[in-house]
Motif scaffolding. Structure first.
Motif, PDB file in Angstrom:
ATOM      1  N   ASP A  20       2.255  -1.042   6.214  1.00 21.40           N
ATOM      2  CA  ASP A  20       2.224  -2.979   6.877  1.00 21.40           C
ATOM      3  C   ASP A  20       1.271  -2.948   7.576  1.00 21.40           C
ATOM      4  O   ASP A  20       1.267  -1.947   8.856  1.00 21.40           O
ATOM      5  CB  ASP A  20       3.663  -3.273   7.724  1.00 21.40           C
ATOM      6  CG  ASP A  20       3.436  -5.590   7.383  1.00 21.40           C
ATOM      7  OD1 ASP A  20       3.018  -5.667   6.708  1.00 21.40           O
ATOM      8  OD2 ASP A  20       3.911  -5.747   7.671  1.00 21.40           O
ATOM      9  N   TYR A  21       0.379  -4.035   7.907  1.00 17.70           N
ATOM     10  CA  TYR A  21      -1.166  -4.133   8.530  1.00 17.70           C
ATOM     11  C   TYR A  21      -1.127  -3.398   9.753  1.00 17.70           C
ATOM     12  O   TYR A  21      -0.004  -4.071  10.329  1.00 17.70           O
ATOM     13  CB  TYR A  21      -1.292  -5.312   8.620  1.00 17.70           C
ATOM     14  CG  TYR A  21      -2.246  -6.259   9.286  1.00 17.70           C
ATOM     15  CD1 TYR A  21      -3.751  -5.358   9.223  1.00 17.70           C
ATOM     16  CD2 TYR A  21      -1.695  -6.821  10.273  1.00 17.70           C
ATOM     17  CE1 TYR A  21      -4.913  -5.967  10.211  1.00 17.70           C
ATOM     18  CE2 TYR A  21      -3.404  -6.677  11.609  1.00 17.70           C
ATOM     19  CZ  TYR A  21      -4.641  -6.864  11.049  1.00 17.70           C
ATOM     20  OH  TYR A  21      -5.321  -7.108  11.828  1.00 17.70           O
ATOM     21  N   THR A  48      -4.434  -2.255  -1.874  1.00 23.86           N
ATOM     22  CA  THR A  48      -3.851  -2.238  -1.680  1.00 23.86           C
ATOM     23  C   THR A  48      -2.523  -4.012  -1.326  1.00 23.86           C
ATOM     24  O   THR A  48      -2.957  -3.412  -0.145  1.00 23.86           O
ATOM     25  CB  THR A  48      -2.278  -1.788  -3.493  1.00 23.86           C
ATOM     26  OG1 THR A  48      -3.341  -0.848  -3.407  1.00 23.86           O
ATOM     27  CG2 THR A  48      -1.611  -2.665  -3.493  1.00 23.86           C
ATOM     28  N   SER A  49      -2.414  -4.722  -1.668  1.00 24.95           N
ATOM     29  CA  SER A  49      -1.917  -6.367  -0.835  1.00 24.95           C
ATOM     30  C   SER A  49      -1.476  -6.679  -1.352  1.00 24.95           C
ATOM     31  O   SER A  49      -1.009  -6.193  -2.982  1.00 24.95           O
ATOM     32  CB  SER A  49      -2.832  -6.937  -0.458  1.00 24.95           C
ATOM     33  OG  SER A  49      -4.223  -7.644  -0.467  1.00 24.95           O
ATOM     34  N   PHE A  85      -2.276  -2.199   4.987  1.00 23.18           N
ATOM     35  CA  PHE A  85      -2.484  -3.273   3.714  1.00 23.18           C
ATOM     36  C   PHE A  85      -1.222  -4.014   2.713  1.00 23.18           C
ATOM     37  O   PHE A  85      -1.153  -4.347   2.611  1.00 23.18           O
ATOM     38  CB  PHE A  85      -3.728  -3.702   2.809  1.00 23.18           C
ATOM     39  CG  PHE A  85      -4.295  -4.934   4.305  1.00 23.18           C
ATOM     40  CD1 PHE A  85      -4.149  -6.021   4.732  1.00 23.18           C
ATOM     41  CD2 PHE A  85      -5.624  -3.767   5.418  1.00 23.18           C
ATOM     42  CE1 PHE A  85      -5.613  -6.564   5.789  1.00 23.18           C
ATOM     43  CE2 PHE A  85      -5.937  -4.169   6.062  1.00 23.18           C
ATOM     44  CZ  PHE A  85      -6.092  -5.768   6.492  1.00 23.18           C
ATOM     45  N   ARG A  86      -1.133  -2.156   1.925  1.00 28.46           N
ATOM     46  CA  ARG A  86       0.066  -1.803   1.294  1.00 28.46           C
ATOM     47  C   ARG A  86       0.698  -3.302   1.097  1.00 28.46           C
ATOM     48  O   ARG A  86       1.159  -3.574   0.021  1.00 28.46           O
ATOM     49  CB  ARG A  86       0.163  -0.585   1.164  1.00 28.46           C
ATOM     50  CG  ARG A  86       0.614  -0.629  -0.653  1.00 28.46           C
ATOM     51  CD  ARG A  86       1.396   1.299  -0.321  1.00 28.46           C
ATOM     52  NE  ARG A  86       1.302   1.987  -2.139  1.00 28.46           N
ATOM     53  CZ  ARG A  86       0.446   1.924  -3.014  1.00 28.46           C
ATOM     54  NH1 ARG A  86      -0.783   1.836  -2.257  1.00 28.46           N
ATOM     55  NH2 ARG A  86       0.616   2.514  -3.891  1.00 28.46           N
ATOM     56  N   HIS A  88       1.686  -5.749   2.842  1.00 30.45           N
ATOM     57  CA  HIS A  88       0.782  -7.189   3.533  1.00 30.45           C
ATOM     58  C   HIS A  88       0.551  -7.727   2.862  1.00 30.45           C
ATOM     59  O   HIS A  88       0.480  -8.188   1.742  1.00 30.45           O
ATOM     60  CB  HIS A  88       0.441  -6.585   4.567  1.00 30.45           C
ATOM     61  CG  HIS A  88      -0.448  -7.393   5.740  1.00 30.45           C
ATOM     62  ND1 HIS A  88       0.223  -8.052   6.616  1.00 30.45           N
ATOM     63  CD2 HIS A  88      -1.348  -7.987   5.627  1.00 30.45           C
ATOM     64  CE1 HIS A  88      -0.378  -9.130   7.123  1.00 30.45           C
ATOM     65  NE2 HIS A  88      -1.792  -9.131   6.488  1.00 30.45           N
ATOM     66  N   ASP A  90      -1.229 -11.464   2.084  1.00 22.98           N
ATOM     67  CA  ASP A  90      -2.075 -11.679   2.946  1.00 22.98           C
ATOM     68  C   ASP A  90      -3.201 -12.679   1.720  1.00 22.98           C
ATOM     69  O   ASP A  90      -2.915 -11.415   0.829  1.00 22.98           O
ATOM     70  CB  ASP A  90      -2.996 -11.640   4.215  1.00 22.98           C
ATOM     71  CG  ASP A  90      -2.569 -12.037   4.778  1.00 22.98           C
ATOM     72  OD1 ASP A  90      -2.438 -13.284   5.417  1.00 22.98           O
ATOM     73  OD2 ASP A  90      -3.223 -11.178   6.576  1.00 22.98           O
ATOM     74  N   CYS A  95      -7.680 -11.241   3.657  1.00 20.17           N
ATOM     75  CA  CYS A  95      -7.867  -9.162   3.995  1.00 20.17           C
ATOM     76  C   CYS A  95      -9.167  -9.394   4.156  1.00 20.17           C
ATOM     77  O   CYS A  95      -9.515  -8.328   5.011  1.00 20.17           O
ATOM     78  CB  CYS A  95      -6.874  -9.014   2.571  1.00 20.17           C
ATOM     79  SG  CYS A  95      -5.475  -9.076   2.706  1.00 20.17           S
TER      80      CYS A  95
END
Length: 160
Positions: A20-21, A48-49, A85-86, A88, A90, A95
Protein backbone atom coordinates in the motif's frame (compact mmCIF):
# COMPACT_ATOMS: atom_id res chain seq x y z
CA UNK A 1 27.53 9.47 7.62
CA UNK A 2 28.76 8.19 4.31
CA UNK A 3 26.23 8.14 1.49
CA UNK A 4 26.57 4.38 1.07
CA UNK A 5 25.41 3.90 4.67
CA UNK A 6 22.36 6.13 4.06
CA UNK A 7 21.03 3.83 1.32
CA UNK A 8 19.23 1.11 3.26
CA UNK A 9 17.40 -0.66 0.42
CA UNK A 10 20.24 -1.30 -2.02
CA UNK A 11 21.96 -4.59 -1.26
CA UNK A 12 19.61 -5.47 1.59
CA UNK A 13 18.88 -9.17 1.98
CA UNK A 14 15.75 -8.36 4.00
CA UNK A 15 13.67 -6.39 1.52
CA UNK A 16 10.14 -5.67 2.63
CA UNK A 17 7.61 -5.34 -0.19
CA UNK A 18 4.89 -3.01 1.05
CA UNK A 19 1.70 -3.24 -0.97
CA UNK A 20 0.00 0.00 0.00
CA UNK A 21 1.25 3.42 -1.02
CA UNK A 22 4.37 4.31 0.94
CA UNK A 23 6.61 7.21 -0.18
CA UNK A 24 8.84 6.67 2.87
CA UNK A 25 10.67 3.86 1.03
CA UNK A 26 12.18 6.33 -1.47
CA UNK A 27 15.88 7.04 -1.06
CA UNK A 28 18.23 9.42 -2.86
CA UNK A 29 21.96 9.90 -3.30
CA UNK A 30 24.18 12.79 -4.36
CA UNK A 31 24.53 13.71 -8.02
CA UNK A 32 28.22 13.63 -8.91
CA UNK A 33 27.55 15.74 -12.02
CA UNK A 34 25.23 18.58 -10.96
CA UNK A 35 26.94 20.91 -13.45
CA UNK A 36 25.72 18.73 -16.38
CA UNK A 37 22.13 18.70 -17.55
CA UNK A 38 21.17 15.13 -18.39
CA UNK A 39 18.05 12.98 -18.33
CA UNK A 40 17.57 9.90 -16.21
CA UNK A 41 14.76 7.68 -17.46
CA UNK A 42 12.96 4.82 -15.73
CA UNK A 43 10.44 2.48 -17.34
CA UNK A 44 8.22 0.38 -15.12
CA UNK A 45 6.20 -1.93 -17.41
CA UNK A 46 4.60 -3.82 -14.51
CA UNK A 47 2.96 -1.03 -12.49
CA UNK A 48 -0.22 -2.10 -10.71
CA UNK A 49 -2.77 -0.18 -8.67
CA UNK A 50 -6.44 -0.65 -7.84
CA UNK A 51 -9.52 1.18 -9.04
CA UNK A 52 -10.74 3.14 -5.99
CA UNK A 53 -14.38 2.37 -6.82
CA UNK A 54 -14.44 -1.25 -8.00
CA UNK A 55 -11.22 -2.55 -6.46
CA UNK A 56 -10.27 -4.09 -9.82
CA UNK A 57 -6.58 -4.07 -10.73
CA UNK A 58 -5.20 -1.53 -13.18
CA UNK A 59 -1.98 -2.28 -15.06
CA UNK A 60 0.32 0.27 -16.67
CA UNK A 61 3.73 1.15 -17.92
CA UNK A 62 4.96 4.13 -15.94
CA UNK A 63 7.74 6.19 -17.49
CA UNK A 64 9.65 8.67 -15.35
CA UNK A 65 12.18 11.05 -16.90
CA UNK A 66 13.97 13.73 -14.94
CA UNK A 67 16.91 16.11 -15.03
CA UNK A 68 18.59 15.83 -11.64
CA UNK A 69 19.93 18.76 -9.68
CA UNK A 70 21.75 17.75 -6.49
CA UNK A 71 20.15 14.35 -5.88
CA UNK A 72 19.14 11.20 -7.78
CA UNK A 73 16.63 8.54 -6.80
CA UNK A 74 18.07 5.16 -5.89
CA UNK A 75 16.52 2.64 -8.31
CA UNK A 76 15.73 -0.18 -5.88
CA UNK A 77 13.89 2.22 -3.58
CA UNK A 78 11.97 3.51 -6.62
CA UNK A 79 11.03 -0.08 -7.50
CA UNK A 80 9.76 -0.68 -3.95
CA UNK A 81 7.89 2.63 -4.01
CA UNK A 82 6.15 1.83 -7.31
CA UNK A 83 5.35 -1.66 -5.98
CA UNK A 84 3.70 -0.02 -2.96
CA UNK A 85 0.84 1.10 -5.22
CA UNK A 86 -0.15 -2.55 -5.74
CA UNK A 87 -3.05 -2.53 -3.25
CA UNK A 88 -3.57 1.23 -3.34
CA UNK A 89 -6.86 2.52 -4.68
CA UNK A 90 -6.47 5.66 -6.79
CA UNK A 91 -7.47 6.85 -10.22
CA UNK A 92 -4.80 6.73 -12.94
CA UNK A 93 -4.39 10.50 -12.97
CA UNK A 94 -3.89 10.56 -9.20
CA UNK A 95 -1.21 7.86 -9.35
CA UNK A 96 1.00 9.68 -11.86
CA UNK A 97 0.64 13.01 -10.05
CA UNK A 98 1.49 11.42 -6.69
CA UNK A 99 4.57 9.80 -8.18
CA UNK A 100 5.73 13.10 -9.64
CA UNK A 101 5.08 15.10 -6.45
CA UNK A 102 6.80 12.53 -4.24
CA UNK A 103 9.88 12.59 -6.48
CA UNK A 104 9.90 16.40 -6.53
CA UNK A 105 9.80 16.40 -2.72
CA UNK A 106 12.65 13.86 -2.54
CA UNK A 107 14.90 15.18 -5.30
CA UNK A 108 14.06 18.81 -6.08
CA UNK A 109 14.90 18.05 -9.74
CA UNK A 110 15.42 20.63 -12.45
CA UNK A 111 12.77 18.92 -14.55
CA UNK A 112 10.58 15.84 -14.31
CA UNK A 113 7.79 14.12 -16.21
CA UNK A 114 5.71 11.07 -15.41
CA UNK A 115 3.60 9.29 -18.00
CA UNK A 116 1.26 6.39 -17.30
CA UNK A 117 0.13 4.14 -20.12
CA UNK A 118 -2.64 2.06 -18.60
CA UNK A 119 -4.04 -1.07 -20.20
CA UNK A 120 -7.66 -0.84 -21.30
CA UNK A 121 -10.42 -1.81 -18.96
CA UNK A 122 -13.97 -1.54 -20.19
CA UNK A 123 -12.68 -0.90 -23.72
CA UNK A 124 -10.75 2.30 -22.98
CA UNK A 125 -7.16 3.06 -22.03
CA UNK A 126 -6.06 6.16 -20.14
CA UNK A 127 -2.61 7.73 -20.52
CA UNK A 128 -2.18 10.52 -17.96
CA UNK A 129 0.89 12.73 -18.25
CA UNK A 130 2.26 15.33 -15.86
CA UNK A 131 5.44 17.35 -15.73
CA UNK A 132 7.25 20.04 -13.79
CA UNK A 133 10.11 22.45 -14.36
CA UNK A 134 11.85 24.15 -11.44
CA UNK A 135 10.32 27.63 -11.04
CA UNK A 136 12.50 30.54 -12.04
CA UNK A 137 14.73 28.41 -14.29
CA UNK A 138 14.78 27.67 -18.00
CA UNK A 139 13.31 24.28 -17.09
CA UNK A 140 10.03 25.92 -16.06
CA UNK A 141 9.50 27.15 -19.64
CA UNK A 142 10.75 23.86 -21.13
CA UNK A 143 8.19 21.92 -19.06
CA UNK A 144 5.40 24.22 -20.22
CA UNK A 145 6.38 23.79 -23.87
CA UNK A 146 6.58 20.02 -23.49
CA UNK A 147 3.17 19.95 -21.83
CA UNK A 148 1.67 21.88 -24.72
CA UNK A 149 3.24 19.58 -27.32
CA UNK A 150 3.55 16.24 -25.53
CA UNK A 151 0.82 14.49 -27.49
CA UNK A 152 0.85 16.29 -30.83
CA UNK A 153 1.91 13.08 -32.52
CA UNK A 154 0.15 10.36 -30.55
CA UNK A 155 1.25 6.80 -30.85
CA UNK A 156 -0.73 4.24 -32.79
CA UNK A 157 -2.23 1.89 -30.22
CA UNK A 158 -2.81 -1.51 -31.79
CA UNK A 159 -3.20 -3.94 -28.94
CA UNK A 160 -2.59 -2.64 -25.50
Amino acid sequence: MREKEQLTKLGSQHTEYKTDYDPSVLEAFSNKHPDNDYFVKFNCPEFTSLCPITGQPDFATITISYVPDQRLVESKSLKLYLFSFRDHGDFHEDCVNKIMKDLIKLLDPKDIEVWGKFLPRGGISIDPYCNYGKPGTRWEQAAWERMMKHDMYPEIVRNR
